[in-house]
Design an enzyme around this catalytic site. Sequence first.
Site, PDB file in Angstrom:
ATOM      1  NE  ARG A  39      -1.940  -5.853   7.151  1.00 32.61           N
ATOM      2  CZ  ARG A  39      -3.108  -6.388   6.763  1.00 32.61           C
ATOM      3  NH1 ARG A  39      -3.698  -7.311   7.507  1.00 32.61           N
ATOM      4  NH2 ARG A  39      -3.661  -6.016   5.638  1.00 32.61           N
ATOM      5  CE1 TYR A  49      -9.509  -3.861   0.809  1.00 33.73           C
ATOM      6  CE2 TYR A  49      -9.221  -1.848  -0.461  1.00 33.73           C
ATOM      7  CZ  TYR A  49      -8.719  -2.811   0.397  1.00 33.73           C
ATOM      8  OH  TYR A  49      -7.410  -2.727   0.837  1.00 33.73           O
ATOM      9  CG  ASN A  77      -3.366  -2.529   7.045  1.00 32.14           C
ATOM     10  OD1 ASN A  77      -3.198  -2.081   5.913  1.00 32.14           O
ATOM     11  ND2 ASN A  77      -4.441  -3.189   7.402  1.00 32.14           N
ATOM     12  CE  LYS A  93      -3.936  -2.191   2.366  1.00 28.17           C
ATOM     13  NZ  LYS A  93      -4.722  -2.245   3.622  1.00 28.17           N
ATOM     14  CG  HIS A 125      -5.078  -6.356  -0.310  1.00 27.09           C
ATOM     15  ND1 HIS A 125      -6.237  -6.538   0.408  1.00 27.09           N
ATOM     16  CD2 HIS A 125      -5.096  -7.292  -1.300  1.00 27.09           C
ATOM     17  CE1 HIS A 125      -6.926  -7.527  -0.145  1.00 27.09           C
ATOM     18  NE2 HIS A 125      -6.262  -8.003  -1.182  1.00 27.09           N
ATOM     19  CD  GLU A 181      -8.477  -9.680  -3.091  1.00 22.43           C
ATOM     20  OE1 GLU A 181      -9.181  -9.243  -2.172  1.00 22.43           O
ATOM     21  OE2 GLU A 181      -7.298 -10.062  -2.912  1.00 22.43           O
ATOM     22  CB  THR A 191      -7.170  -6.047   9.891  1.00 28.92           C
ATOM     23  OG1 THR A 191      -7.637  -7.175   9.136  1.00 28.92           O
ATOM     24  CG2 THR A 191      -7.612  -4.762   9.241  1.00 28.92           C
TER      25      THR A 191
HETATM   26  P1  ADP Z   1      -7.378  -7.087   5.639  1.00 25.43           P
HETATM   27  O1  ADP Z   1      -6.619  -6.066   4.826  1.00 25.43           O
HETATM   28  O2  ADP Z   1      -6.603  -7.526   6.844  1.00 25.43           O
HETATM   29  O3  ADP Z   1      -7.911  -8.230   4.821  1.00 25.43           O
HETATM   30  P2  ADP Z   1     -10.109  -6.078   5.692  1.00 25.43           P
HETATM   31  O4  ADP Z   1     -10.335  -6.775   4.394  1.00 25.43           O
HETATM   32  O5  ADP Z   1     -11.047  -6.381   6.795  1.00 25.43           O
HETATM   33  O6  ADP Z   1      -8.640  -6.314   6.258  1.00 25.43           O
HETATM   34  O7  ADP Z   1     -10.128  -4.499   5.462  1.00 25.43           O
HETATM   35  C1  ADP Z   1      -9.461  -3.929   4.357  1.00 25.43           C
HETATM   36  C2  ADP Z   1      -8.649  -2.728   4.788  1.00 25.43           C
HETATM   37  O8  ADP Z   1      -9.525  -1.688   5.218  1.00 25.43           O
HETATM   38  C3  ADP Z   1      -7.709  -2.962   5.964  1.00 25.43           C
HETATM   39  O9  ADP Z   1      -6.480  -3.534   5.576  1.00 25.43           O
HETATM   40  C4  ADP Z   1      -7.543  -1.562   6.521  1.00 25.43           C
HETATM   41  O10 ADP Z   1      -6.598  -0.801   5.786  1.00 25.43           O
HETATM   42  C5  ADP Z   1      -8.925  -0.955   6.272  1.00 25.43           C
HETATM   43  N1  ADP Z   1      -9.850  -1.074   7.416  1.00 25.43           N
HETATM   44  C6  ADP Z   1     -10.511  -2.179   7.818  1.00 25.43           C
HETATM   45  N2  ADP Z   1     -11.333  -1.918   8.864  1.00 25.43           N
HETATM   46  C7  ADP Z   1     -11.211  -0.597   9.122  1.00 25.43           C
HETATM   47  C8  ADP Z   1     -11.798   0.288  10.082  1.00 25.43           C
HETATM   48  N3  ADP Z   1     -12.706  -0.124  10.962  1.00 25.43           N
HETATM   49  N4  ADP Z   1     -11.413   1.585  10.075  1.00 25.43           N
HETATM   50  C9  ADP Z   1     -10.521   2.021   9.184  1.00 25.43           C
HETATM   51  N5  ADP Z   1      -9.933   1.238   8.234  1.00 25.43           N
HETATM   52  C10 ADP Z   1     -10.261  -0.050   8.208  1.00 25.43           C
HETATM   53 MG    MG Z   2      -9.405  -8.339   3.409  1.00 23.67          MG
END
Ligand code: ADP
Ligand code: MG
Length: 201
Positions: free
Chosen positions: A136, A54, A156, A14, A159, A170, A125
Site C-alpha cells: 500500500r 466487513y 488501497n 481489490k 484486503h 473471513e 490502511t
Molecule cells: P484494513 O483494510 O487496513 O484492515 P479497515 O478494516 O479499518 O482497514 O477498513 C476496511 C477498508 O475500508 C479499508 O481497507 C479501506 O478501503 C476502507 N476504509 C477504512 N476507513 C475508511 C474511511 N474513513 N474512509 C473511506 N474508506 C475507508
Molecule cells: Mg480490516
Amino acid sequence: MAHPKTERTLVIVKPDGIQRALIGEIFKRYERTGLKLVALKMLIPTEAMVEEHYLLDPNWKKNVGEKAIASYLKKGETPPSTDPIEVADSVVVSLKKYMTSGPVIAMVWEGGHAVELVRKITGGTEPRSAGVGTIRGDFVLDSYQMADTDTRAIRNLIHASGSVPEAEMEIPHWFKPEEIVKYRMPHEATLYDVDMGSRAV
Ligand code: ADP
Ligand code: MG
C-alpha cells in the site's frame, strides 16, 4: 495451541489492484516470504457479500471509525464526524460500491504467522501514511482526506485479515472447506523442519 506454521489468512486483491495490473507484483511479495497459497478464486462480489464480510467482527465499525478520526486529529485536520459509528456507516456504503465495481481475487495464504506477516507486507490502511516498502505504501497514494472529500472508500489495493480470529471468520465467508487445498512444497523442509537435512553426504 496449533503450531504457528498452520496459520491461515484471507487476502483479497481489490478491484483497483486488478485494474492497476498489480496481480503479479502482489502475489510475488507474499510468495517470496515462504508463505503458501492454498486457495484462490476470481469473482465480482455482491454487495451482500461485501457487507457481511466487513460486519463479521462486531467491533469492526467502532474500530474503523476511531481509526479514521485519530488519523485526522494526528494531522491537525478536522474529521468529517466525531461519532465513530457514523463514520463507519458511511464507510460501509462506500465499500460496497468499491468492492463490487469489478473483479477481485480472493485467496488464502498459509504459513508461519501468516496473518501478521501479510499485514506487515501489505502496510497500513491509508496508503498516504503506509510504510515505504509495503504494497500500500509503494503502489498507490490514497488518503482519508481524498476518500472523504469524494465520499468513497480508500483505494488501497488489498484486503488482508487483521487478526487470527478475523481470519478464522473471513476464510469460511469466501471459501468452502473443500476449496482449500492441502499440499507440501519442498522449501517447507528448510523453513520448518527441525532437522533441515541439507548436509552434503
Ligand atoms: P484494513 O483494510 O487496513 O484492515 P479497515 O478494516 O479499518 O482497514 O477498513 C476496511 C477498508 O475500508 C479499508 O481497507 C479501506 O478501503 C476502507 N476504509 C477504512 N476507513 C475508511 C474511511 N474513513 N474512509 C473511506 N474508506 C475507508
Ligand atoms: Mg480490516
